[in-house]
Write a protein that holds these residues in place. Structure first.
Motif, mmCIF file in Angstrom:
data_model
loop_
_atom_site.group_PDB
_atom_site.id
_atom_site.type_symbol
_atom_site.label_atom_id
_atom_site.label_comp_id
_atom_site.label_asym_id
_atom_site.label_seq_id
_atom_site.Cartn_x
_atom_site.Cartn_y
_atom_site.Cartn_z
ATOM 1 N N GLU A 1 -8.134 7.242 6.478
ATOM 2 C CA GLU A 1 -9.046 6.109 6.561
ATOM 3 C C GLU A 1 -9.868 5.991 5.290
ATOM 4 O O GLU A 1 -10.241 4.923 4.866
ATOM 5 N N ALA B 1 0.047 7.162 7.043
ATOM 6 C CA ALA B 1 -0.999 6.424 6.321
ATOM 7 C C ALA B 1 -2.266 6.373 7.129
ATOM 8 O O ALA B 1 -2.858 5.318 7.331
ATOM 9 N N ASP B 2 -2.647 7.509 7.638
ATOM 10 C CA ASP B 2 -3.814 7.544 8.507
ATOM 11 C C ASP B 2 -5.094 7.819 7.752
ATOM 12 O O ASP B 2 -6.151 7.952 8.352
ATOM 13 N N GLN C 1 0.823 -1.197 0.000
ATOM 14 C CA GLN C 1 0.000 0.000 0.000
ATOM 15 C C GLN C 1 0.857 1.247 0.000
ATOM 16 O O GLN C 1 0.514 2.240 -0.631
ATOM 17 N N ALA D 1 -7.943 4.162 2.828
ATOM 18 C CA ALA D 1 -7.552 2.782 3.177
ATOM 19 C C ALA D 1 -8.441 1.741 2.514
ATOM 20 O O ALA D 1 -7.959 0.839 1.865
#
Lengths: 322, 398
Positions: free
Chosen positions: B373, B370-371, B332, B376
């Motif tokens: 959301e 990589a917060d 990712q 994600a």
């Protein structure tokens, strides 16, 4: 810090001869801590090339002698980067050497075990009644013990690989964070393809081992189910008792392996627990459902930051959250 | 320092499992920071090279995986190439290779950071470097030239358009060096992973400098061939390394490898034999426990082994899960990089779509942790595709 602790704990509990083959996480953290100035050179010798520290000291001291420029800040910075990468490269080599060496050992040993199994099968088939039952069962027990042993070591090697990888990623993250550099992603790409992290051959060996054990000792399967409860409790609570009494049966080797395996399990579980910073991509959030005891971001003491004001007010009214 | 061409070639061999492209390894004077960055200098290019002797289809005996160093600089090529392989397969976009370039997007307009990163990137790929005084441009030019001459020059011209033009002159050179990297994966892609033949490519360029300390990665198949050879020569005691080497007829296998392997083999064989006949004390206790099997007083050996095995299996499972997660996370991360690149190129061309720009700023902010959301779940979906080449990649590693 959490990782560092888990890592260090694991180091203490793992197979002694492996200890210095792991990542020198702490020294690297120290190196970063003192960024942009090099750390006070210590004689810990945990990093393979101590001269690395010496280099940075010399270079930065000479740089410090110059007038204060941007270059001054830059020189230690690039020295740090240079030495950092150099250290990491050396670590990679160390990992690779160790891993490939061990892998080779496993290949040889597993092959030997398979040959022994073949031999004893042949012996069994040739005589209708085996010459000596005890000999046969002895040999079988030996083979079984060796299989379990090699399986344990292989799994521990996988753990070695995984833990070092995690350590590398962590330290790279710290590096990026601290220096504003961009080392993590490219370096991680490199690491992903290193021999020590391409564990597929090892996995195949492990599966082969398990298959052989299943074949030879099929009763294992059924007994496992019934004793699964005892197993789960025993290795949590009774490991000291077990190890004391089984030392003679398992042999010292297996005992070491057993202990290290438990240590590795603990390390992994520790890593899976949530950290204080919430990350949707972390293990904890991905595995959140599995472990209710995990301290998640929501119910940790720091959770107020994440919650809305209303919620926190409600909580304040209702008392401390569980 | 002659490091760079060697690395380059080494890296090529890494990704190129079946072919040798011998690159003229001309010495390249390099600046101090580059040297510091590029190589662990303490070893005279006797870097460990790793030969992987197995093929993707598992049947053959060998494929080579060598690197002139296990270090970062070399493998950056390799990794960038491999990543390009994957993305080439998946996304078929040349932009993939400039993923490193996109890295500088996440700097919060901090030139210091850019400088730092450039020092890394310059090692292989190069982003706008501000430290002209530190970096010796001529090295880059030489290096880039080497790459360009070897690679398809056509592709190199495209990159000038795609990459963001930074003011420094150095950048164009860096970009050139970057440009030449992407062509490689294409050629790699077109050539399938090694065939069933036992042929190995020796490490041609590094051998000139190496101590031949190449490490062999012994696979079960290779070991089987070894055992066969040894047996045909009369057993482990009578077989000589030279004889075994000749018998095995595996290219790239040196007598050094065979010698060390033979030694290990002998040790492994020697140990079980004495234990079969000797050490009666050790035998008695297991027997006692077998007959006793008293669970109250103690745990019989079978129980103990079973228990141990159970724990080990659990650990293995956990490790598999952990490894998959690790791979996924890195995947990712790479994907984000790729996205940045696309954004970057889009901006450079002035054709950035509006839908992308809001997410882009988010990505910039959250890149490191990589917060994001919102991204994600999207990424996990999209990452299914990049992940699918992964098994392929995994296999080719073997």
């Amino acid at each position: 810090m959490k990782f560092g602790k888990e890592f260090r704990t694991h180091l203490e509990e793992t197979l002694p001869e492996w200890r210095d083959k792991f990542l020198c996480y702490k020294p690297l953290k120290k190196l970063l801590k003192y960024y942009p100035y090099p750390p006070p050179s210590d004689d810990s010798g945990q990093i393979d090339s101590r001269q690395v520290f010496a280099d940075t000291t010399n270079l930065s001291s000479s740089a410090a002698a110059d007038d204060d420029d941007d270059d001054d800040v830059a020189r230690p910075a690039e020295d740090l980067q240079g030495s950092f990468v150099r250290i990491l490269n050396e670590e990679l080599e160390k990992f690779n050497d160790f891993y490939v060496d061990k892998e080779e050992d496993f290949v040889i040993r597993l092959q030997e075990l398979k040959e022994r199994i073949e031999k004893i099968k042949e012996k069994n088939c040739r005589n209708g009644e085996f010459a000596s039952e005890s000999e046969f069962s002895e040999e079988m027990m030996d083979i079984r013990r060796d299989l379990v042993s090699i399986h344990g070591e292989m799994v521990l090697l996988k753990n070695y690989s995984s833990l070092n990888f995690a350590g590398l990623v962590k330290i790279l993250k710290k590096y990026d964070k601290r220096t504003g550099g961009l080392l993590r992603l490219p370096f991680t790409q490199v690491v992903l393809h290193q021999p020590f992290f391409t564990t597929e051959p090892l996995t195949r060996l492990v599966r082969e081992c398990e298959a052989n054990l299943e074949l030879l000792f099929p009763s294992e399967a059924e007994v496992v189910e019934s004793s699964s409860n005892t197993v789960s409790t025993s290795h949590q609570n009774n490991s000291p008792r077990i190890s004391a009494q089984t030392s003679s049966t398992l042999g010292d080797e297996n005992l070491d392996i057993y202990r290290s395996t438990l240590a590795a399990m603990r390390a992994i579980r520790g890593l899976q627990k949530a950290s204080s910073t919430y990350n949707p991509l972390s293990f904890s959030s991905l595995l959140k459902n599995e472990d209710d005891e995990t301290v998640t971001a929501e119910n940790s003491p720091n959770s107020e930051n994440l919650q809305s004001k209303d919620e926190s007010e409600k909580e304040d009214n209702n008392g401390p959250s569980p | 320092m002659e490091a760079r061409p060697v690395q380059r070639s080494g890296s090529r061999e890494l990704s190129n499992l079946a072919r040798t492209s011998s690159i003229p390894s001309t010495p390249n004077p390099s600046s101090a920071p580059e040297a510091a960055f590029m190589r662990p200098d303490h070893k005279p290019l006797g870097q460990q090279t790793y030969h992987l002797l197995s093929s993707s289809n598992g049947g053959s005996v060998g494929h080579i995986c060598s690197s002139s160093s296990s270090g970062f600089s070399t493998n950056l090529h390799y990794s960038s190439m491999v990543s390009h392989e994957k993305h080439y397969a998946a996304a078929s976009s040349n932009n993939d290779s400039s993923w490193c370039n996109g890295g500088f997007l996440d700097f919060p307009a901090d030139h210091q950071a850019v400088h730092n990163s450039s020092q890394i990137e310059d090692g292989c790929i190069g982003i706008g470097a501000a430290f002209d005084d530190i970096q010796k441009p001529n090295d880059w030019q030489e290096w880039a030239d080497h790459l360009i001459t070897d690679e398809d020059p056509l592709l190199s011209t495209n990159w000038n358009d795609l990459l963001i033009d930074t003011s420094s002159n150095l950048d164009t050179k860096d970009q050139k060096s970057l440009q030449t990297i992407p062509p490689q994966p294409q050629t790699v892609q077109q050539q399938p992973s090694p065939s069933v033949s036992v042929e190995l490519r020796p490490v041609s360029t590094t051998s000139s400098n190496s101590n031949n300390k190449a490490r062999m990665r012994w696979t079960p198949e290779l070991h089987e061939a070894f055992v066969e050879a040894v047996n045909s020569l009369g057993g482990s005691d009578r077989a000589t390394p030279k004889g075994v080497l000749k018998k095995m007829k595996v290219e790239g296998l040196t007598i050094y490898h065979v010698k060390s392997h033979l030694q290990k083999y002998r040790t492994a064989r020697y140990r079980p034999e004495p234990s079969e006949s000797g050490s009666p004390e050790k035998k008695l206790t297991p027997l006692e426990h077998i007959t006793a099997l008293d669970l109250k007083g103690g745990i019989g050996i079978t129980e103990a082994l079973r228990l141990q095995m159970e724990v080990q299996k659990q650990l293995h499972e956990q490790l598999e899960i952990q490894r998959n997660l690790q791979l996924r996370i890195e995947e990712q991360g790479k994907y984000l990089q790729m996205m940045f690149e696309k954004q970057n190129s889009g901006l450079g061309k002035g054709t950035a779509s509006t839908s992308d720009s809001p997410s882009k700023s988010e990505q910039e902010d959250n890149k490191k942790t990589a917060d994001s959301e919102e991204l994600a779940p999207e990424e996990t979906r999209k990452c299914q595709e990049p992940e699918s080449p992964q098994p392929k990649r995994v296999k080719t590693d073997n």
